[in-house]
Write an enzyme that holds these catalytic residues in place. Structure first.
Site, mmCIF file in Angstrom:
data_model
loop_
_atom_site.group_PDB
_atom_site.id
_atom_site.type_symbol
_atom_site.label_atom_id
_atom_site.label_comp_id
_atom_site.label_asym_id
_atom_site.label_seq_id
_atom_site.Cartn_x
_atom_site.Cartn_y
_atom_site.Cartn_z
ATOM 1 N N TYR A 123 1.086 -1.236 -0.077
ATOM 2 C CA TYR A 123 -0.254 0.312 -0.082
ATOM 3 C C TYR A 123 0.774 1.455 -0.202
ATOM 4 C CZ TYR A 123 -3.290 3.324 1.649
ATOM 5 O OH TYR A 123 -4.125 4.585 1.496
ATOM 6 N N ASP A 126 -0.815 -7.482 6.653
ATOM 7 C CA ASP A 126 -1.610 -6.161 6.824
ATOM 8 C C ASP A 126 -2.663 -6.841 6.234
ATOM 9 O OD1 ASP A 126 -3.548 -4.427 5.041
ATOM 10 O OD2 ASP A 126 -1.746 -2.672 4.707
ATOM 11 N N LYS A 154 -12.423 0.487 5.528
ATOM 12 C CA LYS A 154 -12.826 -0.186 4.643
ATOM 13 C C LYS A 154 -13.526 -1.563 5.085
ATOM 14 C CE LYS A 154 -9.077 2.030 2.923
ATOM 15 N NZ LYS A 154 -7.979 2.193 2.713
HETATM 16 C C1 LIG Z 1 -6.731 1.856 3.235
HETATM 17 C C2 LIG Z 1 -5.418 1.311 3.630
HETATM 18 C C3 LIG Z 1 -4.790 2.049 4.702
HETATM 19 C C4 LIG Z 1 -4.428 2.877 5.113
HETATM 20 O O1 LIG Z 1 -5.435 3.217 6.048
HETATM 21 P P1 LIG Z 1 -6.165 4.570 6.136
HETATM 22 O O2 LIG Z 1 -7.384 4.207 6.944
HETATM 23 O O3 LIG Z 1 -6.510 5.192 4.959
HETATM 24 O O4 LIG Z 1 -4.958 4.637 7.031
HETATM 25 C C5 LIG Z 1 -3.759 0.481 4.345
HETATM 26 N N1 LIG Z 1 -3.519 -0.323 3.981
HETATM 27 C C6 LIG Z 1 -4.633 -0.193 3.323
HETATM 28 C C7 LIG Z 1 -4.456 -2.100 2.483
HETATM 29 C C8 LIG Z 1 -5.313 0.110 3.273
HETATM 30 O O5 LIG Z 1 -6.244 -0.375 1.277
#
Ligand SMILES: *Cc1c(COP(=O)(O)O)cnc(C)c1O
Length: 421
Positions: A101, A173, A198
């Site tokens: 990311y 992640d 998300k």
């Molecule tokens: C969106 C996202 C992040 C960061 O998250 P935020 O809530 O925007 O700070 C980190 N890793 C992945 C895979 C993401 O899609």
């Protein structure tokens, strides 16, 4: 070992826990401070940054869903990523994937530039990378699977086995699949990170994050840092995110069912060059997806036929897919990674990563699949990508000097600004 099923945990955690009034839904505690029971006698909570009952229910729910000993709820997903880097000191090496990311990539490279850690960027789809890691003896290995936007998988068990050989910790992640479809801790991963923005919240109305540790000891260390640097999540955000989690399992099932049907439809379309979805047998890591995931998720990417003009026509001719970044909400979103999420990436590196001008990414929502398929069908037949249509409708816009100073462009201080949503 708790054998309650995940859907039940997601729905019931914290339900009927209110001792005072019997509220079925856990109350939202906004108070920043808590009275002492007596002189030198603290209750369970004293101050909101350090602890909050609403946030704690969310943290416990996430820990149980991921199979970890402790969860920490953070203000954003990036705060969660940042929190994990607190485990490293300046002499420690962090290994990261070349296609992680963009926000994480930017943070890691910035911390390296300031001498706060050492960094090694690898491609986990190459066997050689695993030999390199054994040589380097890193303190922490970072993985993200499936990757954004091409849905490449990393073999979690293989990374954990390599980490064991060299005494490294592994962080994953897990944002793209959510705990409903993948639990990296089951494979021996030490720390799981989420952007709860998300799928976990799932309604595109809260920015948040979480870190889940496999062991209590590591969880306590991370919780100490979260309080120390002050990145714990807000109570109201936690309340909303917990409400989102109640329906995580049913949402994910529908996201996945719709995504699968859209991927199959795109694979048959004469206007599509290639489709990237781990649920398709044509995906080179389909077998690995079946081994380490309980489902294939709701993200689908594809290369449309023709050029950037065909992509632009298609993207702006949708009815049920909103042209926007981010993912994981109930509504379908469509985006053009090359000019949107991955716009800050060096063009050469972008092409090497497979993010070309005709790549389109869809965060498939939970609308009626018949409407989604009909919209794609109508769009293709109206725009006919790849067929000669005379005048192009959209040329890629060069960035003007005065635009470089505003909003997101101002953050492009290095080519490391990639894939931010
Ligand atoms: C969106 C996202 C992040 C960061 O998250 P935020 O809530 O925007 O700070 C980190 N890793 C992945 C895979 C993401 O899609």
């Amino acid at each position: 070992m708790n054998d309650t099923k995940k859907a039940t945990i997601a729905v019931r955690k914290g339900i009927e826990a209110d001792k005072h009034h019997g509220a079925v839904v856990p109350p939202l505690y906004l108070s920043t401070t808590y009275s002492f029971a007596d002189f030198n006698t603290k209750r369970a909570y004293d101050y909101g940054r350090s602890g909050n009952p609403t946030r704690d229910i969310l943290a416990e729910t996430l820990a149980e869903l991921e199979g970890g000993a402790k969860g920490i709820v953070t203000a954003t997903g990036m705060a969660a990523v940042h929190l994990v880097t607190q485990l490293l000191s300046s002499q420690d090496t962090l290994v990261i994937p070349h296609d992680c990311y963009g926000g994480s990539y930017r943070l890691f490279t910035s911390l390296e530039k300031r001498g706060l850690l050492k960094l090694k960027v690898v491609n986990f789809t190459l066997d050689k990378s695993f030999d390199d890691i054994e040589q380097i003896k890193p303190k922490l290995i970072w993985i993200e699977t499936p990757s954004n936007p091409l849905l490449r998988l990393t073999d979690i068990a293989k990374v954990v086995a390599t980490a064991k050989k060299c005494g490294a910790l592994v962080a994953a992640d897990n944002t793209f699949l959510s705990p409903a479809l993948q639990n990296p801790i089951e494979f021996g991963v030490d720390v799981v990170v989420h952007s709860t923005t998300k799928y976990i919240n799932g309604h595109s109305d809260v920015v948040g994050g979480a870190v889940i540790a496999r062991t209590q000891e590591l969880g306590d260390e991370l919780a100490w840092w979260a309080n120390n640097i002050g990145i714990t999540g807000a109570p109201f955000d936690s309340y909303l995110t917990l409400r989102g989690i109640r329906t995580l399992n049913v949402r994910i099932k529908q996201h996945e069912q719709n995504a699968f049907l859209i991927a199959e439809y795109l694979e048959r379309s004469p206007f599509v060059k290639s489709v990237y979805y781990p649920g398709l047998e044509s995906h080179p890591q389909h077998q690995l997806a079946k081994q380490q995931q309980r489902g294939f998720g709701g993200m689908v990417s594809f290369d449309i036929k023709g050029d950037i003009n065909d992509a632009a026509r298609f993207l702006t001719n949708c009815k049920h897919f909103t042209l926007a970044e981010s993912l994981g909400g109930v509504e379908s979103l469509i985006c053009h990674p090359a000019t949107m999420t991955h716009a800050g990436m060096d063009p050469q590196a972008r092409l090497e990563a497979g993010v070309g001008d005709t790549l389109i990414r869809i965060s498939v929502g939970i609308e009626d699949i018949e409407d989604l398929l009909a919209d794609l069908e109508r769009n293709f037949s109206e725009t006919r990508p790849g067929e000669d249509k005379g005048q192009p409708v959209a040329e890629p816009k060069p960035v003007k000097a005065d635009e470089q100073n505003n909003s997101s462009a101002a953050f492009c201080f290095s080519p490391a600004h990639v894939a931010l949503w």
